[in-house]
Design a protein around this motif. Structure first.
Motif, PDB file in Angstrom:
ATOM      1  N   ILE A   1       0.873  -1.351   0.065  1.00 53.12           N
ATOM      2  CA  ILE A   1       0.157  -0.024   0.124  1.00 53.12           C
ATOM      3  C   ILE A   1       0.902   1.213  -0.045  1.00 53.12           C
ATOM      4  CG2 ILE A   1      -1.890  -1.368   1.164  1.00 53.12           C
ATOM      5  CD1 ILE A   1      -0.945   0.411   3.887  1.00 53.12           C
ATOM      6  N   GLU A   2       0.373   2.422  -0.156  1.00 53.81           N
ATOM      7  CA  GLU A   2       1.127   3.682  -0.040  1.00 53.81           C
ATOM      8  C   GLU A   2       0.866   4.012   1.182  1.00 53.81           C
ATOM      9  OE1 GLU A   2       2.484   5.716  -2.443  1.00 53.81           O
ATOM     10  OE2 GLU A   2       2.300   4.105  -3.906  1.00 53.81           O
ATOM     11  N   SER A   3       2.139   4.514   1.687  1.00 56.57           N
ATOM     12  CA  SER A   3       2.309   4.582   3.396  1.00 56.57           C
ATOM     13  C   SER A   3       3.298   5.699   3.698  1.00 56.57           C
ATOM     14  CB  SER A   3       2.543   3.373   4.111  1.00 56.57           C
ATOM     15  OG  SER A   3       2.714   3.493   5.308  1.00 56.57           O
ATOM     16  N   GLU A   4       3.071   6.398   4.418  1.00 54.41           N
ATOM     17  CA  GLU A   4       3.989   7.523   4.998  1.00 54.41           C
ATOM     18  C   GLU A   4       4.698   6.874   5.998  1.00 54.41           C
ATOM     19  OE1 GLU A   4       2.275  11.327   5.602  1.00 54.41           O
ATOM     20  OE2 GLU A   4       1.366  11.544   3.662  1.00 54.41           O
ATOM     21  N   GLN A   5       4.564   5.584   6.503  1.00 51.40           N
ATOM     22  CA  GLN A   5       5.301   5.230   7.793  1.00 51.40           C
ATOM     23  C   GLN A   5       6.737   4.577   7.191  1.00 51.40           C
ATOM     24  OE1 GLN A   5       4.023   5.359  10.699  1.00 51.40           O
ATOM     25  NE2 GLN A   5       2.053   6.333  10.123  1.00 51.40           N
ATOM     26  N   SER A   6       7.390   4.593   8.195  1.00 53.91           N
ATOM     27  CA  SER A   6       8.822   4.097   8.059  1.00 53.91           C
ATOM     28  C   SER A   6       9.060   2.773   8.822  1.00 53.91           C
ATOM     29  CB  SER A   6       9.819   5.117   8.280  1.00 53.91           C
ATOM     30  OG  SER A   6       9.764   5.538   9.735  1.00 53.91           O
ATOM     31  N   GLU A   7       8.553   2.684  10.010  1.00 56.51           N
ATOM     32  CA  GLU A   7       8.669   1.575  10.843  1.00 56.51           C
ATOM     33  C   GLU A   7       7.674   0.146  10.228  1.00 56.51           C
ATOM     34  OE1 GLU A   7      10.212   0.960  13.735  1.00 56.51           O
ATOM     35  OE2 GLU A   7      10.973   2.964  13.275  1.00 56.51           O
ATOM     36  N   PRO A   8       8.388  -1.036  10.066  1.00 60.22           N
ATOM     37  CA  PRO A   8       7.882  -2.105   9.395  1.00 60.22           C
ATOM     38  C   PRO A   8       6.733  -2.639  10.073  1.00 60.22           C
ATOM     39  CG  PRO A   8      10.145  -2.306   9.471  1.00 60.22           C
ATOM     40  CD  PRO A   8       9.930  -1.188  10.392  1.00 60.22           C
ATOM     41  N   ILE A   9       6.724  -2.580  11.686  1.00 63.03           N
ATOM     42  CA  ILE A   9       5.168  -3.148  12.224  1.00 63.03           C
ATOM     43  C   ILE A   9       4.239  -1.946  11.899  1.00 63.03           C
ATOM     44  CG2 ILE A   9       5.748  -1.733  14.373  1.00 63.03           C
ATOM     45  CD1 ILE A   9       4.485  -5.220  14.126  1.00 63.03           C
ATOM     46  N   LEU A  10       4.262  -0.714  11.702  1.00 67.11           N
ATOM     47  CA  LEU A  10       3.306   0.044  11.369  1.00 67.11           C
ATOM     48  C   LEU A  10       3.100  -0.044  10.014  1.00 67.11           C
ATOM     49  CD1 LEU A  10       4.679   3.430  13.184  1.00 67.11           C
ATOM     50  CD2 LEU A  10       3.032   1.652  14.053  1.00 67.11           C
ATOM     51  N   ILE A  11       3.674  -0.267   9.055  1.00 65.34           N
ATOM     52  CA  ILE A  11       3.513  -0.628   7.664  1.00 65.34           C
ATOM     53  C   ILE A  11       2.533  -2.001   7.518  1.00 65.34           C
ATOM     54  CG2 ILE A  11       4.249  -1.172   5.364  1.00 65.34           C
ATOM     55  CD1 ILE A  11       6.921   0.390   5.982  1.00 65.34           C
ATOM     56  N   ALA A  12       2.900  -2.709   8.354  1.00 63.17           N
ATOM     57  CA  ALA A  12       2.195  -4.151   8.510  1.00 63.17           C
ATOM     58  C   ALA A  12       0.767  -3.741   9.065  1.00 63.17           C
ATOM     59  CB  ALA A  12       3.040  -5.062   9.185  1.00 63.17           C
ATOM     60  N   ALA A  13       0.697  -2.953  10.265  1.00 64.76           N
ATOM     61  CA  ALA A  13      -0.565  -2.789  10.479  1.00 64.76           C
ATOM     62  C   ALA A  13      -1.498  -2.052   9.591  1.00 64.76           C
ATOM     63  CB  ALA A  13      -0.466  -1.682  11.823  1.00 64.76           C
ATOM     64  N   GLU A  14      -0.928  -1.096   8.698  1.00 63.10           N
ATOM     65  CA  GLU A  14      -1.716  -0.287   7.924  1.00 63.10           C
ATOM     66  C   GLU A  14      -2.132  -1.340   6.733  1.00 63.10           C
ATOM     67  OE1 GLU A  14       0.089   2.972   6.157  1.00 63.10           O
ATOM     68  OE2 GLU A  14      -0.174   4.089   8.101  1.00 63.10           O
ATOM     69  N   GLU A  15      -1.238  -2.206   6.305  1.00 65.24           N
ATOM     70  CA  GLU A  15      -1.839  -3.238   5.357  1.00 65.24           C
ATOM     71  C   GLU A  15      -2.810  -4.327   6.030  1.00 65.24           C
ATOM     72  OE1 GLU A  15       2.276  -3.661   2.808  1.00 65.24           O
ATOM     73  OE2 GLU A  15       2.378  -5.232   4.558  1.00 65.24           O
ATOM     74  N   TYR A  16      -2.620  -4.767   7.378  1.00 68.68           N
ATOM     75  CA  TYR A  16      -3.547  -5.465   7.858  1.00 68.68           C
ATOM     76  C   TYR A  16      -5.137  -4.793   7.749  1.00 68.68           C
ATOM     77  CZ  TYR A  16      -6.286  -8.194  11.389  1.00 68.68           C
ATOM     78  OH  TYR A  16      -7.068  -9.067  12.098  1.00 68.68           O
TER      79      TYR A  16
END
Length: 59
Positions: A30-45
Motif C-alpha cells: 500500500i501507499e504509506s508514509e510510515q517508516s517502521e515495518p510494524i506500522l506498515i504491516a498494521a496499515e496493510e492489515y
C-alpha cells in the motif's frame, strides 16, 4: 468475499511475520508514509491486503 476475523494471537502472528518481511526488503503493498515495518504491516492489515491465510484445526 467476507473478510475473515482473526483473534488477537493470529493477528499478532500475521503482523509480526509481515513486519519481518518488510524489514528484509519485501515490497510494501500500500501507499504509506510510515517508516517502521510494524506500522506498515498494521496499515496493510487494516486495508485487508495481506496475502496470509490462517489454518485452524478442528476441535
Amino acid at each position: 468475499m467476507t473478510r475473515q476475523r482473526y483473534n488477537r494471537y493470529e493477528k499478532a502472528r500475521i503482523l509480526g511475520a509481515r513486519a519481518l518481511q518488510v524489514s528484509y526488503g519485501a515490497p510494501v503493498l500500500i501507499e504509506s508514509e510510515q517508516s517502521e515495518p510494524i506500522l506498515i504491516a498494521a496499515e496493510e492489515y487494516d486495508a485487508g491486503v495481506l496475502p496470509f491465510t490462517v489454518r485452524r484445526e478442528g476441535n
